[in-house]
Design a protein around this motif. Structure first.
Motif, mmCIF file in Angstrom:
data_model
loop_
_atom_site.group_PDB
_atom_site.id
_atom_site.type_symbol
_atom_site.label_atom_id
_atom_site.label_comp_id
_atom_site.label_asym_id
_atom_site.label_seq_id
_atom_site.Cartn_x
_atom_site.Cartn_y
_atom_site.Cartn_z
ATOM 1 N N LYS A 213 40.887 106.045 -48.121
ATOM 2 C CA LYS A 213 42.050 105.296 -47.603
ATOM 3 C C LYS A 213 42.433 104.168 -48.560
ATOM 4 O O LYS A 213 43.612 103.928 -48.813
ATOM 5 C CB LYS A 213 41.730 104.707 -46.222
ATOM 6 C CG LYS A 213 41.646 105.758 -45.127
ATOM 7 C CD LYS A 213 41.332 105.061 -43.810
ATOM 8 C CE LYS A 213 40.912 106.045 -42.741
ATOM 9 N NZ LYS A 213 40.205 105.363 -41.639
ATOM 10 N N LYS A 217 46.015 103.776 -50.810
ATOM 11 C CA LYS A 217 46.869 102.578 -50.801
ATOM 12 C C LYS A 217 47.024 102.034 -52.231
ATOM 13 O O LYS A 217 48.128 101.717 -52.675
ATOM 14 C CB LYS A 217 46.201 101.529 -49.903
ATOM 15 C CG LYS A 217 47.012 100.291 -49.690
ATOM 16 C CD LYS A 217 46.294 99.334 -48.737
ATOM 17 C CE LYS A 217 46.418 97.927 -49.298
ATOM 18 N NZ LYS A 217 45.262 97.091 -49.108
ATOM 19 N N THR A 218 45.903 101.975 -52.966
ATOM 20 C CA THR A 218 45.943 101.400 -54.318
ATOM 21 C C THR A 218 46.795 102.252 -55.255
ATOM 22 O O THR A 218 47.597 101.726 -56.039
ATOM 23 C CB THR A 218 44.506 101.277 -54.865
ATOM 24 O OG1 THR A 218 43.727 100.562 -53.914
ATOM 25 C CG2 THR A 218 44.465 100.545 -56.189
ATOM 26 N N LYS A 220 49.187 104.292 -54.452
ATOM 27 C CA LYS A 220 50.592 104.180 -54.020
ATOM 28 C C LYS A 220 51.234 102.913 -54.590
ATOM 29 O O LYS A 220 52.378 102.939 -55.044
ATOM 30 C CB LYS A 220 50.652 104.163 -52.491
ATOM 31 C CG LYS A 220 52.041 104.182 -51.915
ATOM 32 C CD LYS A 220 52.013 104.488 -50.426
ATOM 33 C CE LYS A 220 53.439 104.483 -49.897
ATOM 34 N NZ LYS A 220 53.656 103.412 -48.952
ATOM 35 N N ASN A 221 50.479 101.825 -54.611
ATOM 36 C CA ASN A 221 51.038 100.542 -55.041
ATOM 37 C C ASN A 221 50.887 100.269 -56.540
ATOM 38 O O ASN A 221 51.252 99.192 -57.004
ATOM 39 C CB ASN A 221 50.368 99.389 -54.274
ATOM 40 C CG ASN A 221 50.667 99.498 -52.783
ATOM 41 O OD1 ASN A 221 51.691 100.048 -52.401
ATOM 42 N ND2 ASN A 221 49.763 99.004 -51.955
ATOM 43 N N GLU A 359 40.164 95.711 -54.329
ATOM 44 C CA GLU A 359 40.625 96.635 -53.288
ATOM 45 C C GLU A 359 39.437 97.477 -52.828
ATOM 46 O O GLU A 359 38.443 97.605 -53.544
ATOM 47 C CB GLU A 359 41.701 97.592 -53.857
ATOM 48 C CG GLU A 359 42.969 96.921 -54.341
ATOM 49 C CD GLU A 359 43.859 96.399 -53.222
ATOM 50 O OE1 GLU A 359 43.668 96.814 -52.057
ATOM 51 O OE2 GLU A 359 44.735 95.562 -53.514
#
Ligand SMILES: [Zn+2]
Ligand SMILES: [Zn+2]
Length: 551
Positions: A213, A217-218, A220-221, A359
């Motif tokens: 997860k 997120k990482t 994607k950003n 992260e």
């Protein structure tokens, strides 16, 4: 020291009171089995050496009684020594399908495949070897198919955890077999020999799914091209990176020998890793920013793909400002400086560096305090034997065991011979343990004088002197002096002239008897060179003196 036939013995050869190089022996009824045969990594005190091997001299002497080598999992600190020293033991090897598949690839690379008897085992089948009944148990870790072993004898059962965590959604492989753990506990366990790596970490260890997860997120950003590294054998992590990258419409390339070896092994045993390319042939067909590169080298290894990319030494891969480098891994103690150098190289190029401190891109493979408590409650052993850690880790593990009501903990060092049968289980002997080192084609003991010489050469340089004496025992000029790594230019001229005149003085001061003895002349000349060099440069080089007789 005499071991009686029916003594139930545990003897760690490596991994106890240290990190790495795990290897353990169990004895009962005149038979031995080994659990794990790993390596550790050498530090700068041993120039020219990368890895250390456990001291197996004790069992080499009785190798006909060694019935098998059981591997808990495929990490280097548990099976990395097989390719170097199995030949001295020649016992059959047992491990889970992924462990054996990985080992096969390593043995093939060194030409040993075919010599070693390999057995694939699982928790579905008990293995009976001599007086031992071995029940493999599935737990979870940061590599597919890790096994714990419940080792039963007529004098009691020992539960050997190997490296483990409780991960109820491990992404690859099965979940921990809680039912089987409970059953083993019910039948009664004499001792638990267990992983202490995270004994100082509060709480429970997060699941691999949480790392997925965080990566999702990482990624994607993140901007630009993404370079991402993880431990090569963490197949679940590689799959997570691929999945998260595909969700973001990225093209994935995987590079690194260890990574490819792990992916091949995973594919072979039914954990397919797909969706990426394993060569850079087509990389230029894609836009720079659409590419994710999974690279080996999470520990800053010099020759690894990640390091070469960071230092612009990779011929196919280029880096641009605005790209992202993700380290989906922890820092193994001792590797911090090497890893920081790679981070700095990326940062200097304008690349953003993301680590597990920024992260949730990594989770540990070892149990935290609450997980260890949970295992003790399931297994309910009479004795706790913490292994896989420094003395501090072992002590903390013993403290946790105490909390769960275990009154006796035995904290071993490598070579601690622990008798578990009888009325008072304890360390009954301490065997001297000296690790060894593969050095080219030879295997040397780590305290070999070769390493003292290499350290001197590395830090202090070397001097060679040739002295000629004629039949009158007079010195023949010139004296020849050659140095490496000590001094240069004017300083060298000054040093050589000082050394030469000191040697001449020394020779003149010797009597006839001394002058006829090469060893005495060599020793006197050596101490003369040593004292001049120490006076001028405050260093102690390696000194080599040759005495020639001209008749
Ligand atoms: Zn380990
Ligand atoms: Zn491990």
């Amino acid at each position: 020291m005499k071991i009686s036939k029916n003594d139930l013995i545990f003897l760690p050869l490596g991994g106890s009171s240290e990190i790495g190089m795990n290897s353990n022996l169990y004895h009962y009824d005149d038979n031995w089995i080994m659990v794990d045969l790993g390596i550790s990594f050498a530090d700068e005190s041993m120039p020219g050496v990368d890895i250390l091997l456990p001291d197996i001299d004790f069992i080499i002497e009785k190798r006909d009684k060694l019935k098998g080598i059981f591997l808990t999992h495929g990490h280097e600190d548990h099976m990395g020594a097989v390719q170097y020293i199995w030949d001295k033991l020649r016992a059959p090897i047992y491990g889970s399908s992924f462990t054996i598949s990985l080992l096969k690839r390593k043995l093939k690379e060194v030409g040993l495949l075919g010599n070693v008897q390999l057995h694939t085992i699982s928790e579905n089948k008990v293995i009976n070897i001599g007086p031992f009944e071995i029940q493999p148990v599935s737990l979870t870790h940061s590599i597919p198919d890790p096994l714990s072993f419940s080792i039963s004898t007529k004098s009691g059962t020992i539960f050997h955890t190997g490296d483990w965590k409780f991960d109820n959604s491990p992404k690859v492989g099965s979940e921990p077999n809680y039912e089987m753990l409970k059953e083993i506990g019910k039948k009664g366990v004499l001792a638990l020999v267990g992983d202490s790596t995270n004994a100082m970490v509060e709480g429970t260890t997060q699941s691999e799914t949480e790392a997925f997860k965080g990566l999702r997120k990482t990624i994607k950003n993140s901007s630009g091209r993404i370079f991402i590294t993880c431990f090569a054998s963490n197949v679940a992590r590689v799959k997570s990176i691929i999945e998260a990258s595909l969700e973001n419409n990225k093209k994935i390339f995987l590079a690194g020998r260890s990574l490819n070896r792990a992916v091949e092994a995973a594919n072979e045993v039914g954990y397919p890793v797909e969706g990426m390319e394993t060569s850079f042939k087509n990389i230029d067909k894609y836009k720079h920013d659409d590419v994710v590169i999974i690279a080996g080298g999470s520990q800053g290894e010099l020759r690894s793909t990640m390091t070469r990319i960071a230092f612009s030494q990779h011929d196919r891969i280029n880096v641009k400002p605005g790209d992202t480098a993700i380290f989906s891994s922890s820092k193994i103690p001792g590797n911090e400086i090497a890893i920081d150098k790679v981070h700095t190289a990326f940062l200097k190029k304008g690349v953003k560096v993301v680590t597990d401190e920024d992260e949730l891109v990594h989770v540990s493979g070892h149990p935290g305090k609450d997980d260890i408590i949970k295992l003790y409650k399931l297994i309910k052993p009479q004795i706790s034997i913490p292994v896989h850690g420094t003395p501090k880790h072992l002590r903390e593990h013993a403290n946790i065991a105490k909390v769960t009501g275990i009154s006796l903990s035995i904290e071993p060092e490598n070579g601690s011979l622990i008798k578990l049968s009888g009325n008072s289980p304890s360390i009954i002997n301490q065997i001297q343990i000296k690790s060894s080192v593969p050095d080219g084609s030879q295997i040397l003991k780590s305290d070999s004088s070769i390493f003292t010489a290499r350290r001197r050469l590395l830090w202090n340089g070397s001097v060679s002197a040739v002295i000629m004496l004629d039949s009158e025992l007079e010195i023949q000029l010139p004296i020849k002096i050659i140095q490496n790594g000590i001094t240069e230019r004017d300083d060298e001229m000054e040093w050589i002239s000082e050394v030469k005149s000191d040697i001449e003085e020394t020779i003149y001061s010797l009597n006839k008897n001394e002058l006829t003895d090469d060893l005495i002349v060599e020793q006197k000349v050596r101490s003369s060179i040593r004292s001049v060099t120490k006076l001028l440069f405050k260093i102690k080089p390696l000194i080599d003196v040759h005495v020639l007789r001209v008749l």
